[in-house]
Motif scaffolding. Sequence first.
Motif, PDB file in Angstrom:
ATOM      1  N   ALA A 233       0.897  -1.170   0.047  1.00 17.58           N
ATOM      2  CA  ALA A 233      -0.049  -0.150  -0.113  1.00 17.58           C
ATOM      3  C   ALA A 233       0.973   1.203  -0.004  1.00 17.58           C
ATOM      4  CB  ALA A 233      -0.973  -0.153   1.033  1.00 17.58           C
ATOM      5  N   PRO A 234       0.447   2.075  -0.856  1.00 14.25           N
ATOM      6  CA  PRO A 234       1.318   3.371  -0.888  1.00 14.25           C
ATOM      7  C   PRO A 234       1.421   4.210   0.582  1.00 14.25           C
ATOM      8  CG  PRO A 234      -0.260   3.394  -2.499  1.00 14.25           C
ATOM      9  CD  PRO A 234      -0.257   2.211  -1.802  1.00 14.25           C
ATOM     10  N   GLY A 235       2.559   4.401   0.893  1.00 15.35           N
ATOM     11  CA  GLY A 235       2.770   5.041   2.408  1.00 15.35           C
ATOM     12  C   GLY A 235       2.516   4.398   3.727  1.00 15.35           C
ATOM     13  N   ASN A 236       2.533   2.894   3.166  1.00 17.31           N
ATOM     14  CA  ASN A 236       2.237   1.986   4.501  1.00 17.31           C
ATOM     15  C   ASN A 236       3.318   2.136   5.588  1.00 17.31           C
ATOM     16  OD1 ASN A 236       1.194  -0.335   5.694  1.00 17.31           O
ATOM     17  ND2 ASN A 236       3.485  -1.200   5.142  1.00 17.31           N
ATOM     18  N   GLY A 237       2.856   2.505   6.736  1.00 19.40           N
ATOM     19  CA  GLY A 237       4.037   2.720   7.755  1.00 19.40           C
ATOM     20  C   GLY A 237       4.818   1.290   8.271  1.00 19.40           C
ATOM     21  N   GLU A 238       5.741   1.450   9.138  1.00 22.69           N
ATOM     22  CA  GLU A 238       6.393   0.311   9.918  1.00 22.69           C
ATOM     23  C   GLU A 238       5.401  -0.324  10.753  1.00 22.69           C
ATOM     24  OE1 GLU A 238       9.363  -0.555   9.015  1.00 22.69           O
ATOM     25  OE2 GLU A 238      10.211   1.088   8.004  1.00 22.69           O
ATOM     26  N   LEU A 239       5.809  -1.590  10.749  1.00 27.25           N
ATOM     27  CA  LEU A 239       4.746  -2.551  11.494  1.00 27.25           C
ATOM     28  C   LEU A 239       4.931  -2.213  13.054  1.00 27.25           C
ATOM     29  CD1 LEU A 239       2.525  -4.932  11.804  1.00 27.25           C
ATOM     30  CD2 LEU A 239       4.378  -6.306  11.740  1.00 27.25           C
ATOM     31  N   TYR A 240       6.143  -1.992  13.350  1.00 25.48           N
ATOM     32  CA  TYR A 240       6.373  -1.721  15.030  1.00 25.48           C
ATOM     33  C   TYR A 240       5.675  -0.307  15.387  1.00 25.48           C
ATOM     34  CZ  TYR A 240       9.414   2.186  14.319  1.00 25.48           C
ATOM     35  OH  TYR A 240      10.027   3.677  13.975  1.00 25.48           O
ATOM     36  N   ASP A 241       5.349   0.387  14.325  1.00 21.78           N
ATOM     37  CA  ASP A 241       4.851   1.578  14.742  1.00 21.78           C
ATOM     38  C   ASP A 241       2.934   1.649  14.837  1.00 21.78           C
ATOM     39  OD1 ASP A 241       5.731   4.088  15.577  1.00 21.78           O
ATOM     40  OD2 ASP A 241       5.305   5.030  13.625  1.00 21.78           O
ATOM     41  N   PHE A 242       2.688   0.523  14.674  1.00 15.14           N
ATOM     42  CA  PHE A 242       1.087   0.252  14.416  1.00 15.14           C
ATOM     43  C   PHE A 242       0.088   0.738  15.712  1.00 15.14           C
ATOM     44  CE2 PHE A 242      -2.882  -2.175  13.879  1.00 15.14           C
ATOM     45  CZ  PHE A 242      -3.451  -1.520  12.865  1.00 15.14           C
ATOM     46  N   PRO A 243       0.638   0.089  16.982  1.00 14.61           N
ATOM     47  CA  PRO A 243       0.094   0.612  18.149  1.00 14.61           C
ATOM     48  C   PRO A 243       0.368   2.092  18.673  1.00 14.61           C
ATOM     49  CG  PRO A 243       1.619  -0.796  18.601  1.00 14.61           C
ATOM     50  CD  PRO A 243       1.642  -0.876  17.135  1.00 14.61           C
ATOM     51  N   ASN A 244       1.390   2.729  17.886  1.00 15.28           N
ATOM     52  CA  ASN A 244       1.741   4.027  18.468  1.00 15.28           C
ATOM     53  C   ASN A 244       0.750   5.086  18.050  1.00 15.28           C
ATOM     54  OD1 ASN A 244       4.071   2.866  19.701  1.00 15.28           O
ATOM     55  ND2 ASN A 244       5.190   3.262  18.031  1.00 15.28           N
ATOM     56  N   SER A 245      -0.210   4.755  17.107  1.00 15.26           N
ATOM     57  CA  SER A 245      -1.217   5.508  16.527  1.00 15.26           C
ATOM     58  C   SER A 245      -2.327   5.642  17.528  1.00 15.26           C
ATOM     59  CB  SER A 245      -1.640   4.977  15.158  1.00 15.26           C
ATOM     60  OG  SER A 245      -2.863   5.420  14.762  1.00 15.26           O
ATOM     61  N   ARG A 246      -2.628   6.855  17.909  1.00 12.16           N
ATOM     62  CA  ARG A 246      -4.026   6.963  18.708  1.00 12.16           C
ATOM     63  C   ARG A 246      -5.412   6.525  18.118  1.00 12.16           C
ATOM     64  NH1 ARG A 246      -6.517   6.145  23.062  1.00 12.16           N
ATOM     65  NH2 ARG A 246      -8.593   7.252  23.174  1.00 12.16           N
ATOM     66  N   ALA A 247      -5.327   6.446  16.617  1.00  5.14           N
ATOM     67  CA  ALA A 247      -6.604   6.191  16.238  1.00  5.14           C
ATOM     68  C   ALA A 247      -6.399   4.246  16.134  1.00  5.14           C
ATOM     69  CB  ALA A 247      -6.472   6.415  14.526  1.00  5.14           C
ATOM     70  N   VAL A 248      -5.745   3.824  16.218  1.00  8.42           N
ATOM     71  CA  VAL A 248      -5.494   2.213  16.372  1.00  8.42           C
ATOM     72  C   VAL A 248      -5.845   1.967  17.921  1.00  8.42           C
ATOM     73  CG1 VAL A 248      -3.936   0.356  16.606  1.00  8.42           C
ATOM     74  CG2 VAL A 248      -3.743   1.874  14.400  1.00  8.42           C
ATOM     75  N   ARG A 249      -5.053   2.849  18.759  1.00  8.74           N
ATOM     76  CA  ARG A 249      -5.230   2.353  20.100  1.00  8.74           C
ATOM     77  C   ARG A 249      -6.774   2.768  20.426  1.00  8.74           C
ATOM     78  NH1 ARG A 249      -0.670   5.436  20.603  1.00  8.74           N
ATOM     79  NH2 ARG A 249      -1.847   7.192  21.778  1.00  8.74           N
ATOM     80  N   ALA A 250      -7.464   3.712  19.980  1.00  8.95           N
ATOM     81  CA  ALA A 250      -8.717   4.147  20.407  1.00  8.95           C
ATOM     82  C   ALA A 250      -9.752   3.037  19.569  1.00  8.95           C
ATOM     83  CB  ALA A 250      -9.122   5.547  19.803  1.00  8.95           C
ATOM     84  N   GLY A 251      -9.648   2.372  18.512  1.00  8.89           N
ATOM     85  CA  GLY A 251     -10.425   1.734  17.829  1.00  8.89           C
ATOM     86  C   GLY A 251     -10.361   0.154  18.292  1.00  8.89           C
ATOM     87  N   GLY A 252      -9.275   0.044  18.955  1.00  4.14           N
ATOM     88  CA  GLY A 252      -9.323  -1.584  19.179  1.00  4.14           C
ATOM     89  C   GLY A 252      -9.118  -2.529  18.042  1.00  4.14           C
ATOM     90  N   GLN A 253      -8.463  -2.214  17.123  1.00  5.54           N
ATOM     91  CA  GLN A 253      -8.553  -3.209  15.727  1.00  5.54           C
ATOM     92  C   GLN A 253      -8.188  -4.519  16.355  1.00  5.54           C
ATOM     93  OE1 GLN A 253      -6.200  -4.987  14.029  1.00  5.54           O
ATOM     94  NE2 GLN A 253      -6.016  -4.186  11.874  1.00  5.54           N
ATOM     95  N   ALA A 254      -9.151  -5.597  16.136  1.00  9.38           N
ATOM     96  CA  ALA A 254      -9.208  -6.845  16.885  1.00  9.38           C
ATOM     97  C   ALA A 254      -8.111  -7.874  16.326  1.00  9.38           C
ATOM     98  CB  ALA A 254     -10.180  -7.458  16.643  1.00  9.38           C
TER      99      ALA A 254
END
Length: 377
Positions: A233-254
């Motif tokens: 995906a264009p602009g895909n971030g580093e995997l280690y950074d995934f939970p460092n996003s507040r949007a990810v933490r707030a949504g609780g991606q399962a």
Amino acid sequence: MGVHGTVAAGFEGVREEFSAFLTDEEHAPGAQLVVHQGGERVVDLWSEGVGGESLLGVFSSTKGAAYLVTALLVQDGFLDLDRTVASYWPDFAAEGKGGVTLRELLAHRAGVIGLDAGFTAEELADDRAIAARLAGQRPFWQPGRFFGYHAFVIGALVGEVVFRATGRTLQECYEERIRAPYGLDLWLGLPQSQEPRFLSTLPMLPTPEQAAEIEAAAASPYSLGGIAFNEHAPGNGELYDFPNSRAVRAGGQASAGGLGSARGLAGMYAAAAFGLNGRAPLLKPDTAAEFARIHSEGTDLVGGMPKAFGLGFQSYGAHFPVLGAGAFGHSGASGSLALADPRQGFAYAYTRRRYAFPGGAAPENTRLLGAVVRALT
């Protein structure tokens, strides 16, 4: 490096093993280890860089919560493993997926590992958005014939089935049925009030040898593995950074967005298999055995490595010889590992702040599990 916390009599060897590997820079940011013998917590340790109550990104160890919700709904009769996914979610039948059963989906056999074009960062943080995009996706292999790790999307796919069957999101079911009643420090959707306890995930620091191994093993972003981890995906971030996003933490991606501690993870598996805080086990023995029973075994098409999956859960009795048959749980890319071993009567969770190499259950888990089993026996 200092080790903090407590162990019950007879578990001193677990503390010694935990402290033995905390001397290098890789582990310096901190780790947590918790073990329950039945419903009793007998090991509660953490190292410098974290606290016992710190919340860390647990990556795919999150999936254990998603599968526990699913197991409870099967146990209660809301879901039927051998009904098709499309019977709950009609849009999923597109592109030849109409015959995929819930059992096959949970066993990573559906072939819907990602999107041809990839997800945006906003979509990847939102399970309902992931599910909506995947409904029309063509499978990447003939469903049911092979298996491959649905790394970033399995929680959304199973979660959509849960939503269609109950009218509640998987995250709501988890909060109401599991997290809140047991007071577990494992969150699928971190409230703003808990944010001060969160410690961001730090990148791994590979040795020169590991860096060379990473480079040699690098696959095309358009491979099955690349698509499953959204690397194309264009602009895909580093995997280690995934939970460092507040949007990810707030949504609780399962699939990978859970935040928790080793206390929370071990407590969840103890509650599932043995009961906790005076409550009966969440899972009946037959349910636990069915979800732990190996449904997919061999070479994972996504990772290209040997794997054994039950219904969602990784079947760890086939991976760690020290564990009993029917041990079930899940690891995370940061090195975390959480599981229950019903035959030997314990639940285990290990978390770490530094992202692990090569991902998945960090190598030290083998030594730690060995120390736990020696203490039990």
